[in-house]
Every structure is written in structure tokens, then in C-alpha cells.
Write a protein that holds these residues in place. Structure first.
Motif, PDB file in Angstrom:
ATOM      1  N   LYS A  64      -5.817   0.179   0.342  1.00 42.66           N
ATOM      2  CA  LYS A  64      -6.110   1.297   0.365  1.00 42.66           C
ATOM      3  C   LYS A  64      -7.736   1.718   0.907  1.00 42.66           C
ATOM      4  CE  LYS A  64      -2.796   2.999  -2.990  1.00 42.66           C
ATOM      5  NZ  LYS A  64      -1.634   3.421  -1.909  1.00 42.66           N
ATOM      6  N   GLU A  68       0.892  -1.123  -0.057  1.00 38.14           N
ATOM      7  CA  GLU A  68      -0.031  -0.030   0.054  1.00 38.14           C
ATOM      8  C   GLU A  68       0.802   1.381  -0.166  1.00 38.14           C
ATOM      9  OE1 GLU A  68      -3.231   2.303   3.080  1.00 38.14           O
ATOM     10  OE2 GLU A  68      -2.231   0.245   3.433  1.00 38.14           O
ATOM     11  N   CYS A  80      -3.270  -2.996  -4.382  1.00 38.24           N
ATOM     12  CA  CYS A  80      -3.050  -1.734  -3.748  1.00 38.24           C
ATOM     13  C   CYS A  80      -4.540  -1.120  -3.511  1.00 38.24           C
ATOM     14  CB  CYS A  80      -2.260  -0.690  -4.574  1.00 38.24           C
ATOM     15  SG  CYS A  80      -0.637  -1.437  -4.927  1.00 38.24           S
TER      16      CYS A  80
END
Length: 674
Positions: free
Chosen positions: A670, A424, A666
Motif C-alpha cells: 500500500k 493488497e 500489506c
């Protein structure tokens, strides 16, 4: 002088003139013979070197057969598959050179060693044909037809030339009477020509049988494949268990081994027949040439001393090339094993408690489960238990051997992983793209970029940098496998190629797009300054590419654009995460942060290894299945510790297909799904 005396004198003069003409003609013919003989001697000077050319070709064939022999022994495949000595254009060319002696129609073979070498070449041809037979099963129909036509032309030409030589008497002494001459000719035809023609017929029959057998095996493989999928119950996270993976690989190893076209061909009746012919011709050759003569004498043909070299090399090739075709005969017997079925019935008579004597109940259950994955052309023939055990042990041996090749530097780097937070942190949504075309991300490019940043820190010990580089280098081997097997879309492939090219520059030359790492510069020493310099350098490269007309951009321009965009985004993300505190960050702290980001990205990517191993077990091409499962077993052994270290981690709640893409990771990390 009387008229009679004048007449007699004239007759005498005419006789003398006639005699002079005869002598002159005789001398002229004798001179022409001497000149022709001298020219022939000059023409024959290269013949010994041509003989060495034949010997060299024979040596190549012998070494290839020995290599297959050693390969079979090393991998415990006593049916000796053809790996190095296979039927193709190259091998047929070398074989044609090795068969120059029996093709030679003009050169007499007066010496015993000359005759032995010519006859031995035919036995050597039989040996090579018997060794090459299983390789027919590795070809598709187009290759099979073309290679069979080429082999048929070679064998028929060889047989025709040998028959001509037998008729003209080059092979044997033609001074005997007609009855003995006919018997000799018939004998040599039987021992020299008939075996290679029989082998050619066997090749033709095997080719037809192989095409049909592959269709049958393919149907049975697909059924067993569905069984294996149900047994393993492939779900997310299940295959992180190494034991389940080993069982999965073992099942497919049995399917690939027993369903191997070469194994099927090696255990066929035609291959057994070729082995018998090979052994018989070798035995006849030894009987005809070695036993009658304690010493074969010196070569007397135009090939001279090279004939002895040819004879010795081909004789060794015959002996060594015959421990494989004969062994395949026993493999076929062991495969069908009618004798063992009788022995089982005898043992069953003395069994106690329903268990066959001499068998372990656990082992019986184990091999009973494996029998479901055995592929056979004929279901009514029981597969030999010894063969099944051998195949099962071979995969266990390969996995254990591969376990000794664990990537140590990669394991050290993965030990720094903090779950998956680094996936991340390396890229921020707040950082805008600096290129007109938005690129997708892949696993390997951030790894290469982060390693480049770590290498640009001048105050970090070289030993620590080298250790990290080695860990990333070992990890990229498996990362590329994940990318190749699970996200090989066109958009991703271009990014992966750029990362591969950049890594060569970084690892080998310690440069990033031509810039030395670390680059000594005055006034640039703090982490913030180094990151800003890398960011600005990347931005400048992108601007140069963007300023170029799109029609004038080369592949190198796109490569620089992709790599520069990655560097810009990652350096800007790190700078943005620290805001005004970046100058307080030390090089040591930045290196530690880069290390755990590398470790987390590698860990996240390598959670896909079980899926890669499972995919490698299954392939659609029947000729490539055995090699594919072998690669899966090798990969499993090498990554056993990695899979064990990751199996207790909780994976993101993504679809199985999404776990292979870093962008999906990712996005989830997030903003986790509810």
C-alpha cells in the motif's frame, strides 16, 4: 480258655485295630491326593491360554523387529535404526510377558518341545536385546537411566530364576549322577545365563559411552553448521534456487546421518559385540534343539498345545531378528574400513595422472566437498566412501520420490496469481475494525474467509468451487508450516488456531460459523446482496460478543469474534472497492476476483518456503535432527515446482524476517518503501 489263650486273643484284637487304623490313614491320604490332583488339574486349565498370551507378546516383538528391518531396507540404512522396536516402558512390559516361560519356577518341562521353548525364550531375549541396543542413543539422560534400571531389574530377575531352575532340575533331567549333573548345570548356565548378563554389561558400557559421544558430536555439528551457512551464503532470494536448496539439504543430511546417535551406536564396538552374542546364542539354540531332534514331539507340560505356538513364534523371531545385529557388525567394519584403506593404497600404486584408478574426477571432487560435513568421533579414521555415497543417494532418492507428490490443485490455483496485487486488495485501511480488540492478521485466516465467500456464490459450478477448495486445502498445509516456523508469536497463534478451526467447518461441513454455504435465500442473489448479507451476519455476531461482559466471554466467543471480524473487513473491502457499481458485478466476475486474491496470498506466503526448508534442516535436539532433515527433504521435493514458479518474481524490499508476516506485505504494497 486258658490264660495264655486269652492273652493271645487280646493281642490279635489290638493288631487288627492297628491295621484298620493304618488302612484308614492310607485311604485318607490317598483321597487327599486325589482331591489335590483334581484341584491342580482345574487350576491348570487356563495355562494354555496363558501360553497364548506369551505367544502374542512374542509376536508383537517379532513384528516390531521385522518392521525395523524393512524400514532399514526401504530407506537404504543397512545399519537398521530402531524406529518401531525401541526400549521404553511399553516394550519392556511386552518383553516381560514374552519371558514368562524362563520366569516360571514351578511348572515342569518334561517334553522335548517344552525344554526347547524354555531355552529358546532365553535366546529370543538375547536377540531382542541386541536389536534394542541402538535405541539407547535416542534417549536423554533421564530416559536412559530409568530404562536401564528397568532393563537391569528384568534381566537380573530372569537370570536368577533360570539359575534356580537349573539347580532344581526343571530345565533338564536330574536323574543323572552327581558328576554329570554338575557338568550339565554348568553347561546350561554358560549357554543360558551368561549371554544375557554379558549383554546387560554391554548395555551399561554403551550408555556411558553414548552420553560422552553425544557431547563430542554436538560440538562437531555446530562447527559444520557454521560451515554450511557460509557455503550457502543464505541471503534474501538466494534459496529460491532449487539447486541451492538441494545442496543445502544434502549437506545437513550428511551431518544428521553421520552425526546420528543411532548411527554412532550402531557402528560401535559394543553393538558389534552384541551382534556376535546374538548370532552365537541363536546358533547354539539351533544346534541344541533343532539338529538333534527331527521331531520334538508333543508338549507334555501344563501349557499343553500353546507351547508349540510359543516355540515357533520365538524361533522365527530369533531368525529374523538376527539379518539386523549381524548386519550392524558389517556396518561397523565398513565404517572403519581398515581393509579398504589398504586397497586404496594398492590402487594408488597403479594410478595415472594423479587420479586413483576406477574413480571419476568429478565424483571425487563432489564427495570431497561432502566430507566436510561428515561427523566422526575419531578424526583419524577415514569415513567409508561407500557409506558416504549411500547417504548422499538416499536423500536424492527421497527428494525425487517426493517430487512425484506435487500438489496439483494448488499449482492450478497459483497459475491464476497476478504477482502479489491480491495481498493488497483483500483488506483496506478505510475499513474500520468492528471489535474493541484489534486483531493481528495471519496468512491462513484470509484464505479461509475468501474461500467461504467463494462457496457462498450459488451460480458457480460445483466442480469449479471444489477445485478451488482443494487448491486452498493443499496450500494451507504449507501455509501452516510457514506460520508455525516463522510467525509463531502468541498474538498470531490465537488467530491461526481460529483459522484452523474455521477451515474444518468450511471444508468438511460447507458452513461458516454455522451458516450453510451457499445459503438459499429469497431476494439474495446478486454478488452485492450476498456480500452485504455476509457482512451484516458477521457484524451481528460481533455485536453479540461485544455486548457480553468480558468476564463471561468464552474461548468460543473469541473464536467467533476473530472469524466475524475477518469476514466483515474482507466483504466490506470488496463492497467499498466497487462503490455503486457492485450490482453490475456478476457472480462469475466476483469468483474470478476471489480466485486471484487467493492465488496471490498463497504465492506471497509460499515465497517463505525456502526459509522454512532451511530452518527444518537445523534443529537443536540431536535426537530429532535426522527426522527434521528428512521432513525438509520431503518438503523440498513436494514444492519443487512451486519454488521454481516463484523464483523469478521480484520480492518486496522487506527485511528477511518481515517477509513471513502478511501485515508487513500489506503495509509495503500500500505504501512501498523508497
Amino acid at each position: 480258655m486258658s490264660p495264655n489263650m486269652v492273652s493271645d486273643f487280646r493281642q490279635f484284637q489290638l493288631l487288627v485295630a492297628a491295621c484298620n487304623d493304618t488302612v484308614a490313614d492310607y485311604l485318607n491320604q490317598l483321597w487327599e491326593l486325589v482331591v489335590t490332583s483334581d484341584q491342580q488339574t482345574m487350576y491348570n486349565k487356563p495355562m494354555p491360554w496363558i501360553g497364548m498370551y506369551i505367544a502374542l507378546a512374542s509376536l508383537f516383538c517379532t513384528l516390531a523387529m521385522v518392521a525395523d528391518l524393512l524400514h532399514g531396507l526401504r530407506n537404504r540404512k543397512l545399519w537398521f535404526p530402531c524406529k518401531y522396536f525401541t526400549l521404553n516402558a511399553a516394550s519392556l512390559t511386552v518383553i516381560a510377558v514374552a519371558m514368562k516361560l524362563p520366569m516360571d519356577l514351578n511348572n515342569l518341562m518334561p517334553g522335548d518341545v517344552d525344554k526347547a521353548a524354555k531355552i529358546g525364550s532365553l535366546s529370543f531375549m538375547c536377540t531382542m536385546m541386541a536389536n534394542l541396543l541402538p535405541s539407547l542413543a535416542t534417549m536423554d539422560i533421564k530416559e536412559l537411566v530409568s530404562n536401564m534400571i528397568a532393563l537391569a531389574i528384568l534381566v537380573i530377575t530372569l537370570a536368577g530364576n533360570v539359575c534356580i531352575q537349573i539347580y532344581t532340575g526343571i530345565v533338564f533331567n536330574s536323574s543323572a549322577d552327581d558328576e554329570i549333573l554338575f557338568v550339565d548345570r554348568l553347561f546350561y548356565v554358560v549357554i543360558c545365563v551368561v549371554p544375557i548378563l554379558m549383554l546387560l554389561i554391554i548395555y551399561a558400557c554403551s550408555s556411558l559411552a553414548i552420553l560422552k559421544s553425544k557431547q563430542i558430536l554436538e560440538l562437531k555439528y555446530q562447527a559444520a553448521h557454521q560451515t554450511a551457512l557460509k557455503d550457502q551464503n543464505l541471503q534474501v532470494g538466494r534459496l529460491l534456487c532449487v539447486e541451492l536448496l538441494k545442496q543445502h539439504v544434502r549437506n545437513y543430511w550428511i551431518m544428521a546421518g553421520t552425526g546420528s546417535p543411532q548411527f554412532m551406536a550402531a557402528c560401535s564396538a559394543t553393538t558389534s559385540a552384541s551382534g556376535v552374542i546374538c548370532a552365537a546364542t541363536t546358533g547354539f539354540f539351533i544346534y541344541l534343539t533343532i539338529f538333534p531332534f527331527k521331531h520334538l514331539g508333543h508338549p507334555m507340560s501344563d501349557y499343553k498345545w500353546s507351547m508349540s505356538v510359543i516355540f515357533r513364534i520365538q524361533f522365527v523371531g530369533m531368525i529374523l531378528g538376527t539379518i539386523a545385529p549381524v548386519a550392524r557388525c558389517f556396518a561397523a567394519l565398513n565404517f572403519k574400513l581398515s581393509v579398504k584403506l589398504i586397497w586404496k593404497q594398492v590402487k594408488a600404486m597403479f594410478s595415472t595422472s594423479g587420479i586413483v584408478l576406477g574413480q571419476n574426477p568429478a565424483q571425487l571432487g563432489k564427495y570431497k566437498d561432502l566430507r566436510r560435513y561428515v561427523l566422526q568421533l575419531q578424526d583419524d579414521i577415514e569415513f567409508a566412501e561407500r557409506t558416504l555415497k549411500g547417504i548422499s543417494k538416499s536423500v536424492n532418492h527421497m527428494i525425487r520420490k517426493a517430487e512425484k507428490q506435487q500438489p496439483q490443485n494448488l499449482m492450478k490455483l497459483l497459475a491464476k496469481s497476478r504477482e502479489y496485487a491480491g495481498v493488497e486488495k483483500f483488506d483496506s485501511l478505510l475499513v474500520h475494525y468492528v471489535v474493541s480488540e484489534e486483531y493481528l492478521n495471519c496468512w491462513s485466516l484470509p484464505l479461509v474467509t475468501l474461500t467461504s465467500i467463494a462457496m457462498s456464490l450459488p451460480n458457480i459450478q460445483k466442480k469449479r468451487i471444489d477445485c478451488s477448495v482443494s487448491g486452498v486445502s493443499e496450500g494451507l498445509v504449507y501455509v501452516k508450516l510457514v506460520e508455525k516456523n516463522l510467525n509463531a508469536t502468541d498474538d498470531h497463534v490465537s488467530i491461526q488456531k481460529a483459522a484452523k478451526k474455521l477451515w474444518v467447518e468450511v471444508e468438511v461441513y460447507h458452513k461458516w460459523l454455522g451458516h450453510k454455504l451457499p445459503k438459499p435465500m429469497s431476494g439474495v442473489n446478486t454478488p452485492g446482496q450476498i456480500l452485504q448479507w455476509l457482512r451484516d451476519t458477521a457484524k451481528d455476531m460481533v455485536d453479540k460478543v461485544e455486548s457480553t461482559d468480558i468476564r463471561g466471554r468464552s474461548d468460543d466467543s473469541k473464536y467467533r469474534s476473530i472469524c466475524s471480524n475477518s469476514m466483515y473487513r474482507i466483504t466490506q473491502t470488496i463492497l467499498h472497492s466497487y462503490h455503486t457499481n457492485i450490482d453490475e458485478l456478476s457472480q462469475e466476475e466476483l469468483f474470478v476476483q476471489l480466485s486471484w486474491m487467493l492465488a496471490d496470498i498463497l504465492a506471497a506466503c509460499l515465497t517463505n518456503l525456502p526459509q522454512v526448508i532451511a530452518l527444518k534442516c537445523h534443529t537443536s535436539a540431536i535426537e530429532k535432527r535426522e527426522a527434521s532433515v528428512q521432513a525438509a527433504a520431503q518438503l523440498l521435493g513436494e514444492t519443487t515446482k512451486i519454488i521454481n514458479s516463484l523464483q523469478d518474481r521480484e520480492l518486496p524490499t522487506l527485511n528477511p524476517d518481515e517477509l513471513a508476516f502478511i501485515d508487513k506485505w500489506c503495509a509495503y504494497l500500500k505504501n512501498p518503501y523508497p
